[in-house]
Write a protein that holds these residues in place. Structure first.
Motif, short mmCIF file in Angstrom:
data_model
loop_
_atom_site.label_atom_id
_atom_site.label_comp_id
_atom_site.label_asym_id
_atom_site.label_seq_id
_atom_site.Cartn_x
_atom_site.Cartn_y
_atom_site.Cartn_z
N LYS A 1 0.84 -1.20 0.00
CA LYS A 1 0.00 0.00 0.00
C LYS A 1 0.87 1.25 0.00
O LYS A 1 0.60 2.22 -0.71
N PHE A 2 1.93 1.26 0.83
CA PHE A 2 2.88 2.36 0.90
C PHE A 2 4.21 1.92 0.31
O PHE A 2 4.56 0.74 0.39
N SER B 1 7.65 0.82 7.13
CA SER B 1 7.11 1.16 8.44
C SER B 1 7.58 2.54 8.86
O SER B 1 8.61 3.04 8.38
N PHE C 1 2.66 2.94 11.45
CA PHE C 1 2.28 1.98 10.42
C PHE C 1 3.42 1.00 10.16
O PHE C 1 4.59 1.31 10.38
N TYR D 1 4.08 -2.28 5.13
CA TYR D 1 3.93 -1.44 3.94
C TYR D 1 2.56 -0.76 3.90
O TYR D 1 1.95 -0.62 2.84
N GLY D 2 2.09 -0.31 5.05
CA GLY D 2 0.87 0.48 5.13
C GLY D 2 -0.40 -0.31 5.34
O GLY D 2 -1.46 0.28 5.58
N TRP D 3 -0.33 -1.63 5.31
CA TRP D 3 -1.54 -2.42 5.48
C TRP D 3 -2.00 -2.45 6.93
O TRP D 3 -3.14 -2.81 7.22
N GLN E 1 -2.14 0.20 10.31
CA GLN E 1 -1.94 1.56 10.80
C GLN E 1 -2.63 1.73 12.16
O GLN E 1 -3.71 1.19 12.38
N ASN F 1 -0.95 8.17 -0.52
CA ASN F 1 -1.20 6.74 -0.56
C ASN F 1 -2.33 6.29 0.38
O ASN F 1 -2.23 5.25 1.04
N LEU G 1 -3.30 7.86 3.10
CA LEU G 1 -3.09 8.35 4.46
C LEU G 1 -3.17 9.87 4.46
O LEU G 1 -2.49 10.55 3.69
#
Length: 206
Positions: A33-34, A38, A57, A60-62, A64, A162, A164
């Motif tokens: 996702k990102f 982290s 996070f 990889y953003g999944w 948060q 992304n 956020l």
């Protein structure tokens, strides 16, 4: 109680406070996702309410965790609200720490679209579905962001990276404030950060 029995009881007790989403499964599918694995983002809050917030996070953003504290003053009386929102893959856990009440919900849109869409396309689809209209591009805490304004919901505008919000304006009755990211630090986040408090009265919205 024997040491091994005590340890087992502690592990069982702690497991009651951990909410499990599907961020690991999504990440194992190879989707990110990102572009950053982290990190930690700090925010300031100002307006008719003031305060601060921190977003952690990983995966990889999944996954948060947004921890927010705002103070509102009305008629000379101050009140403080502390909230926590954990997004773990498709699962969302929202808590009001003052009332010790929380909600559980799901939003699978991003993970479902990730199977055949690029992240930039997913962002537009999801935010337009939320009533958003895309505006100008900008940069905030070193990240490329897009301005979005919203025709529905509590969030009126946001600079989004992304998926956020690095800056958002929010309005609900007499409560109106802006939350702005002031620092973005890429770092490993300890697992304990993502454990929710216990003794929460949950309502399942799914």
């Amino acid at each position: 109680m024997k040491p091994t029995t005590a340890l087992l009881a502690l592990l069982i007790s702690c497991s009651l406070f951990a909410q499990n989403g599907n961020s690991i499964e999504i990440l194992d599918s190879g989707k990110k996702k990102f572009p950053v694995e982290s990190g930690k983002i700090t925010y300031t809050i100002d307006g008719t309410a003031s305060g601060q917030a921190t977003c952690y996070f990983d995966r990889y953003g999944w996954r948060q965790m947004l921890i927010k504290e705002i103070t509102l003053e009305q008629y000379g009386i101050k009140s403080t609200e502390k909230t926590i929102v954990l997004i773990d893959g498709d699962k969302i856990f929202s808590i009001n720490q003052s009332s010790k009440k929380g909600t559980k919900s799901s939003d699978p849109r991003w993970s479902q679209l990730a199977a055949y869409k690029e992240n930039s396309e997913i962002l537009s689809i999801v935010l337009e579905d939320d009533g958003g209209t895309k505006g100008k591009d900008s940069t905030l805490v070193g990240k490329p962001v897009q301005l979005w304004t919203f025709s529905k919901g509590l969030v009126k505008s946001a600079y989004v990276w992304n998926g956020l919000n690095l800056m958002e304006t929010k309005s609900a009755g007499k409560l109106a404030y802006k939350m702005t990211a002031t620092d973005f630090m890429e770092s490993k986040i300890d697992e304990s950060v993502f454990v929710l408090p216990n003794e929460i009265e949950w309502v399942d919205l799914n």
